[in-house]
Design an enzyme around this catalytic site. Structure first.
Site, PDB file in Angstrom:
ATOM      1  N   ILE A  12       0.845  -1.206   0.000  1.00 23.96           N
ATOM      2  CA  ILE A  12       0.000   0.000   0.000  1.00 23.96           C
ATOM      3  C   ILE A  12       0.878   1.253   0.000  1.00 23.96           C
ATOM      4  N   ALA A  81       4.359   1.498   7.820  1.00 23.17           N
ATOM      5  CA  ALA A  81       5.293   0.387   8.084  1.00 23.17           C
ATOM      6  C   ALA A  81       4.723  -0.573   9.118  1.00 23.17           C
ATOM      7  N   ALA A  82       4.715  -1.842   8.763  1.00 26.40           N
ATOM      8  CA  ALA A  82       4.189  -2.865   9.678  1.00 26.40           C
ATOM      9  C   ALA A  82       4.555  -4.238   9.149  1.00 26.40           C
ATOM     10  N   GLU A  83       4.525  -5.209  10.035  1.00 29.75           N
ATOM     11  CA  GLU A  83       4.404  -6.600   9.616  1.00 29.75           C
ATOM     12  C   GLU A  83       2.911  -6.791   9.395  1.00 29.75           C
ATOM     13  N   THR A 133      -6.102  -1.130  10.462  1.00 27.98           N
ATOM     14  CA  THR A 133      -6.875  -2.177   9.788  1.00 27.98           C
ATOM     15  C   THR A 133      -8.218  -2.427  10.470  1.00 27.98           C
ATOM     16  N   ASP A 134      -9.144  -2.976   9.706  1.00 29.48           N
ATOM     17  CA  ASP A 134     -10.441  -3.359  10.289  1.00 29.48           C
ATOM     18  C   ASP A 134     -10.322  -4.582  11.199  1.00 29.48           C
ATOM     19  N   GLU A 135      -9.186  -5.301  11.104  1.00 21.96           N
ATOM     20  CA  GLU A 135      -9.056  -6.548  11.883  1.00 21.96           C
ATOM     21  C   GLU A 135      -9.033  -6.288  13.380  1.00 21.96           C
ATOM     22  N   TYR A 159      -1.276 -10.558  14.774  1.00 26.07           N
ATOM     23  CA  TYR A 159      -1.203  -9.364  13.920  1.00 26.07           C
ATOM     24  C   TYR A 159      -2.209  -8.312  14.364  1.00 26.07           C
ATOM     25  N   SER A 162      -1.444  -6.707  17.632  1.00 19.17           N
ATOM     26  CA  SER A 162      -0.348  -5.723  17.579  1.00 19.17           C
ATOM     27  C   SER A 162      -0.825  -4.420  16.936  1.00 19.17           C
ATOM     28  N   LYS A 163      -1.706  -4.518  15.942  1.00 16.52           N
ATOM     29  CA  LYS A 163      -2.242  -3.287  15.325  1.00 16.52           C
ATOM     30  C   LYS A 163      -3.183  -2.581  16.307  1.00 16.52           C
ATOM     31  N   ASN A 258     -14.445 -15.820   0.442  1.00 16.23           N
ATOM     32  CA  ASN A 258     -13.150 -16.143  -0.190  1.00 16.23           C
ATOM     33  C   ASN A 258     -13.318 -17.022  -1.425  1.00 16.23           C
ATOM     34  N   GLY A 292      -7.808 -19.749  14.557  1.00 16.63           N
ATOM     35  CA  GLY A 292      -8.458 -18.509  15.011  1.00 16.63           C
ATOM     36  C   GLY A 292      -9.007 -17.657  13.884  1.00 16.63           C
ATOM     37  N   HIS A 293      -9.273 -18.264  12.739  1.00 11.19           N
ATOM     38  CA  HIS A 293      -9.661 -17.539  11.523  1.00 11.19           C
ATOM     39  C   HIS A 293     -10.914 -16.674  11.738  1.00 11.19           C
TER      40      HIS A 293
HETATM   41  P1  NAD Z   1       3.374  -4.748   3.440  1.00  7.45           P
HETATM   42  O1  NAD Z   1       3.728  -5.897   4.315  1.00  7.45           O
HETATM   43  O2  NAD Z   1       3.173  -4.969   1.986  1.00  7.45           O
HETATM   44  O3  NAD Z   1       4.479  -3.601   3.574  1.00  7.45           O
HETATM   45  C1  NAD Z   1       5.017  -3.221   4.799  1.00  7.45           C
HETATM   46  C2  NAD Z   1       6.230  -2.324   4.522  1.00  7.45           C
HETATM   47  O4  NAD Z   1       6.762  -1.912   5.790  1.00  7.45           O
HETATM   48  C3  NAD Z   1       7.356  -3.022   3.768  1.00  7.45           C
HETATM   49  O5  NAD Z   1       7.873  -2.182   2.779  1.00  7.45           O
HETATM   50  C4  NAD Z   1       8.405  -3.288   4.847  1.00  7.45           C
HETATM   51  O6  NAD Z   1       9.728  -3.308   4.350  1.00  7.45           O
HETATM   52  C5  NAD Z   1       8.171  -2.114   5.777  1.00  7.45           C
HETATM   53  N1  NAD Z   1       8.606  -2.393   7.152  1.00  7.45           N
HETATM   54  C6  NAD Z   1       8.313  -3.490   7.898  1.00  7.45           C
HETATM   55  N2  NAD Z   1       8.900  -3.397   9.115  1.00  7.45           N
HETATM   56  C7  NAD Z   1       9.550  -2.211   9.129  1.00  7.45           C
HETATM   57  C8  NAD Z   1      10.325  -1.533  10.103  1.00  7.45           C
HETATM   58  N3  NAD Z   1      10.542  -2.075  11.313  1.00  7.45           N
HETATM   59  N4  NAD Z   1      10.834  -0.309   9.810  1.00  7.45           N
HETATM   60  C9  NAD Z   1      10.618   0.243   8.583  1.00  7.45           C
HETATM   61  N5  NAD Z   1       9.902  -0.363   7.614  1.00  7.45           N
HETATM   62  C10 NAD Z   1       9.373  -1.566   7.887  1.00  7.45           C
HETATM   63  O7  NAD Z   1       2.083  -4.095   4.110  1.00  7.45           O
HETATM   64  P2  NAD Z   1       0.801  -3.433   3.407  1.00  7.45           P
HETATM   65  O8  NAD Z   1      -0.159  -4.491   3.036  1.00  7.45           O
HETATM   66  O9  NAD Z   1       1.270  -2.470   2.390  1.00  7.45           O
HETATM   67  O10 NAD Z   1       0.195  -2.649   4.655  1.00  7.45           O
HETATM   68  C11 NAD Z   1       0.622  -1.322   4.969  1.00  7.45           C
HETATM   69  C12 NAD Z   1      -0.121  -0.849   6.191  1.00  7.45           C
HETATM   70  O11 NAD Z   1      -1.517  -0.871   5.950  1.00  7.45           O
HETATM   71  C13 NAD Z   1       0.098  -1.735   7.424  1.00  7.45           C
HETATM   72  O12 NAD Z   1       0.188  -0.897   8.549  1.00  7.45           O
HETATM   73  C14 NAD Z   1      -1.147  -2.598   7.489  1.00  7.45           C
HETATM   74  O13 NAD Z   1      -1.430  -2.970   8.818  1.00  7.45           O
HETATM   75  C15 NAD Z   1      -2.189  -1.641   6.941  1.00  7.45           C
HETATM   76  N6  NAD Z   1      -3.349  -2.258   6.266  1.00  7.45           N
HETATM   77  C16 NAD Z   1      -3.155  -3.191   5.287  1.00  7.45           C
HETATM   78  C17 NAD Z   1      -4.271  -3.720   4.614  1.00  7.45           C
HETATM   79  C18 NAD Z   1      -4.114  -4.725   3.500  1.00  7.45           C
HETATM   80  O14 NAD Z   1      -5.125  -5.240   3.022  1.00  7.45           O
HETATM   81  N7  NAD Z   1      -2.914  -5.031   3.029  1.00  7.45           N
HETATM   82  C19 NAD Z   1      -5.560  -3.289   4.962  1.00  7.45           C
HETATM   83  C20 NAD Z   1      -5.699  -2.351   5.990  1.00  7.45           C
HETATM   84  C21 NAD Z   1      -4.589  -1.821   6.624  1.00  7.45           C
HETATM   85  O1  DAU Z   2      -8.714  -6.690   6.688  1.00 11.84           O
HETATM   86  C1  DAU Z   2      -7.518  -6.010   6.472  1.00 11.84           C
HETATM   87  C2  DAU Z   2      -6.371  -6.983   6.493  1.00 11.84           C
HETATM   88  O2  DAU Z   2      -6.452  -7.731   5.300  1.00 11.84           O
HETATM   89  C3  DAU Z   2      -5.003  -6.324   6.634  1.00 11.84           C
HETATM   90  O3  DAU Z   2      -4.919  -5.673   7.863  1.00 11.84           O
HETATM   91  C4  DAU Z   2      -3.883  -7.358   6.526  1.00 11.84           C
HETATM   92  O4  DAU Z   2      -2.616  -6.713   6.546  1.00 11.84           O
HETATM   93  C5  DAU Z   2      -4.052  -8.089   5.209  1.00 11.84           C
HETATM   94  O5  DAU Z   2      -3.067  -9.105   5.109  1.00 11.84           O
HETATM   95  C6  DAU Z   2      -5.448  -8.698   5.115  1.00 11.84           C
HETATM   96  O6  DAU Z   2      -5.614  -9.757   6.092  1.00 11.84           O
HETATM   97  P1  DAU Z   2      -6.363 -11.133   5.705  1.00 11.84           P
HETATM   98  O7  DAU Z   2      -5.933 -12.187   6.624  1.00 11.84           O
HETATM   99  O8  DAU Z   2      -7.833 -10.885   5.540  1.00 11.84           O
HETATM  100  O9  DAU Z   2      -5.758 -11.320   4.207  1.00 11.84           O
HETATM  101  P2  DAU Z   2      -5.205 -12.608   3.432  1.00 11.84           P
HETATM  102  O10 DAU Z   2      -5.010 -12.195   2.012  1.00 11.84           O
HETATM  103  O11 DAU Z   2      -4.079 -13.262   4.142  1.00 11.84           O
HETATM  104  O12 DAU Z   2      -6.445 -13.600   3.490  1.00 11.84           O
HETATM  105  C7  DAU Z   2      -7.718 -13.212   2.997  1.00 11.84           C
HETATM  106  C8  DAU Z   2      -8.679 -14.354   3.283  1.00 11.84           C
HETATM  107  O13 DAU Z   2      -8.299 -15.477   2.470  1.00 11.84           O
HETATM  108  C9  DAU Z   2      -8.619 -14.857   4.718  1.00 11.84           C
HETATM  109  O14 DAU Z   2      -9.939 -15.229   5.117  1.00 11.84           O
HETATM  110  C10 DAU Z   2      -7.724 -16.076   4.658  1.00 11.84           C
HETATM  111  C11 DAU Z   2      -7.986 -16.629   3.260  1.00 11.84           C
HETATM  112  N1  DAU Z   2      -6.832 -17.320   2.620  1.00 11.84           N
HETATM  113  C12 DAU Z   2      -5.642 -16.682   2.586  1.00 11.84           C
HETATM  114  C13 DAU Z   2      -4.536 -17.288   2.012  1.00 11.84           C
HETATM  115  C14 DAU Z   2      -3.194 -16.602   2.002  1.00 11.84           C
HETATM  116  C15 DAU Z   2      -7.012 -18.551   2.036  1.00 11.84           C
HETATM  117  O15 DAU Z   2      -8.134 -19.110   2.031  1.00 11.84           O
HETATM  118  N2  DAU Z   2      -5.924 -19.148   1.439  1.00 11.84           N
HETATM  119  C16 DAU Z   2      -4.688 -18.587   1.432  1.00 11.84           C
HETATM  120  O16 DAU Z   2      -3.727 -19.216   0.909  1.00 11.84           O
END
Ligand code: NAD
Ligand code: DAU
Length: 353
Positions: A12, A81-83, A133-135, A159, A162-163, A258, A292-293
């Site tokens: 993002i 930035a996040a895991e 995040t909504d999680e 995850y 921690s958020k 899904n 814990g899904h």
């Molecule tokens: P991502 O895992 O793709 O990217 C995370 C980035 O943060 C990477 O570039 C990584 O190198 C960097 N990073 C990780 N640890 C770091 C540290 N200690 N210091 C500096 N940089 C560090 O994540 P994303 O999917 O792009 O999500 C970005 C943000 O949005 C996160 O905070 C996540 O919780 C939030 N978010 C994600 C989603 C989603 O669907 N992906 C939805 C809602 C909110």
């Molecule tokens: O809701 C926002 C969140 O969405 C963000 O905060 C997270 O960073 C982002 O990773 C995402 O979390 P989810 O766990 O919802 O996303 P993921 O793509 O890992 O999985 C989406 C759904 O699909 C979830 O119900 C698990 C399922 N899944 C996922 C994978 C990787 C499968 O069924 N098979 C898979 O192999």
């Protein structure tokens, strides 16, 4: 003028940096540790562009954050930035506590010290935008109303816990110290540069490679999908006009199970890159569920629409078609992210399912 973006080489964050610089000339200082999820290739189109200053570094490094704030004097921090991967948090929660909790704490303290040195208009306009995040709200029962900003916090995975912790820190730094914060809680994003450990890109790259499409449990878990460009426009809207100390939920009004998502992706691939061996849906394989899904997420995004006039521009139909096309046109990007480390993760997460 500039902004400091953390995590701007991730999924993002890189979309946000690219969108930001496509719309304005305001400089972006991008602090990213380049973990497995960070990829400078996402930002290759900015090479040589003086408006983008990249700094490899960790958000838990207070001295570095202090230095960046003093040197560049950004008017805002936008903190991505996040895991971010739930399954990785189940296998190894430590990194999530360090980056998501400790890292946010470090940024808040550095921001507070910096903000306290500012005066007048500069101080009044300064913002800390926390991307969450909504999680954090936990899991919804079927038919229950979607998450509003006042929904109780009930995080269920390492995850999301921690958020949630980071959201609480941000709230407290506003309440106690007056730091001008904004928090956004967004639903599931999809789009270009999405790392193929997450559902949608994993299904695309596995299908193209003729590999099984692993669906956890019964595949009936529901997520509310939003095109990443719409998340970026929502963040810009909140940063520009959000009320200090407020939380804004961001979502796509697009709840899907899904298994339906996987079938839609398969259908698009059948149309755009037909496989002589047969429809891609033949590869769907039900596997052991995620511990814990969470069953269902859904966002009530009326507050951001009411206060800031934001609504998603893409429907799921237009967004997912763009996304599948992007992956078909960027086989080089996919090949590059599928490093040794990526293969190790796949065997760790899927071998025992
Ligand atoms: P991502 O895992 O793709 O990217 C995370 C980035 O943060 C990477 O570039 C990584 O190198 C960097 N990073 C990780 N640890 C770091 C540290 N200690 N210091 C500096 N940089 C560090 O994540 P994303 O999917 O792009 O999500 C970005 C943000 O949005 C996160 O905070 C996540 O919780 C939030 N978010 C994600 C989603 C989603 O669907 N992906 C939805 C809602 C909110
Ligand atoms: O809701 C926002 C969140 O969405 C963000 O905060 C997270 O960073 C982002 O990773 C995402 O979390 P989810 O766990 O919802 O996303 P993921 O793509 O890992 O999985 C989406 C759904 O699909 C979830 O119900 C698990 C399922 N899944 C996922 C994978 C990787 C499968 O069924 N098979 C898979 O192999």
């Amino acid at each position: 003028m500039s902004i400091l973006v953390t995590g701007g080489a991730g999924f993002i964050g890189s979309n946000f940096v690219l969108d930001w610089l496509a719309q304005s000339d305001e400089r972006v200082v991008n602090l990213d540790a380049l973990t497995y999820a960070g990829n400078l290739q996402n930002l290759a189109s900015l090479q040589g562009d003086a408006r983008h200053v990249f700094m490899r570094g960790d958000i838990t490094d207070r001295a570095l954050v202090d230095r960046l704030l003093a040197e560049h004097r950004p008017r805002a921090i936008v903190h991505f930035a996040a895991e971010s991967h739930v399954d990785r948090s189940i296998h190894g929660p430590g990194a999530f506590m360090k980056t998501n909790v400790d890292g946010t704490f470090t940024l808040l303290e550095a921001a507070r010290a910096h903000w306290n040195t500012l005066q007048g208009d500069e101080k009044a306009a300064w913002r800390f935008h926390h991307v969450s995040t909504d999680e954090v709200y936990g899991s919804l029962a079927p038919g229950a109303p979607a998450f509003t900003e006042t929904h109780p916090y009930e995080p269920n995975s390492p995850y999301s816990a921690s958020k949630a912790a980071s959201d609480h820190l941000v709230r407290a730094w506003h309440h106690t110290y007056g730091l001008p914060v904004l928090t956004t809680n967004c639903s599931n994003n999809y789009g270009p540069f999405h790392f193929p450990e997450k559902l949608i890109p994993l299904m695309i790259v596995n299908a193209l490679a003729g590999k099984p499409l692993p669906v956890y449990g019964d595949g009936q878990q529901i997520r509310d999908w939003l095109y990443v460009g719409d998340h970026c426009s929502a963040i810009r809207a909140v940063l520009a006009g959000g009320r200090v100390g407020e939380v804004y939920n961001i979502g796509g009004w697009n709840e899907q199970a899904n298994i339906d998502i996987v079938n839609i992706v398969c259908g698009l691939l059948d149309e755009l890159r037909p496989d002589p061996a047969g429809p891609y849906a033949r590869l769907i394989t039900y596997v052991k569920d995620r511990p814990g899904h969470d069953r269902r997420y859904a966002i009530d995004a009326r507050k951001i629409e009411r206060e800031l006039g934001w609504r998603p521009a893409e429907t799921f139909g237009t967004g997912i078609r763009k996304t599948v096309r992007w992956y078909l046109e960027h086989a080089d990007w996919v090949a590059n992210v599928q490093s040794g480390g990526y293969r190790d993760w796949l065997s760790k997460n899927y071998a025992a399912r």
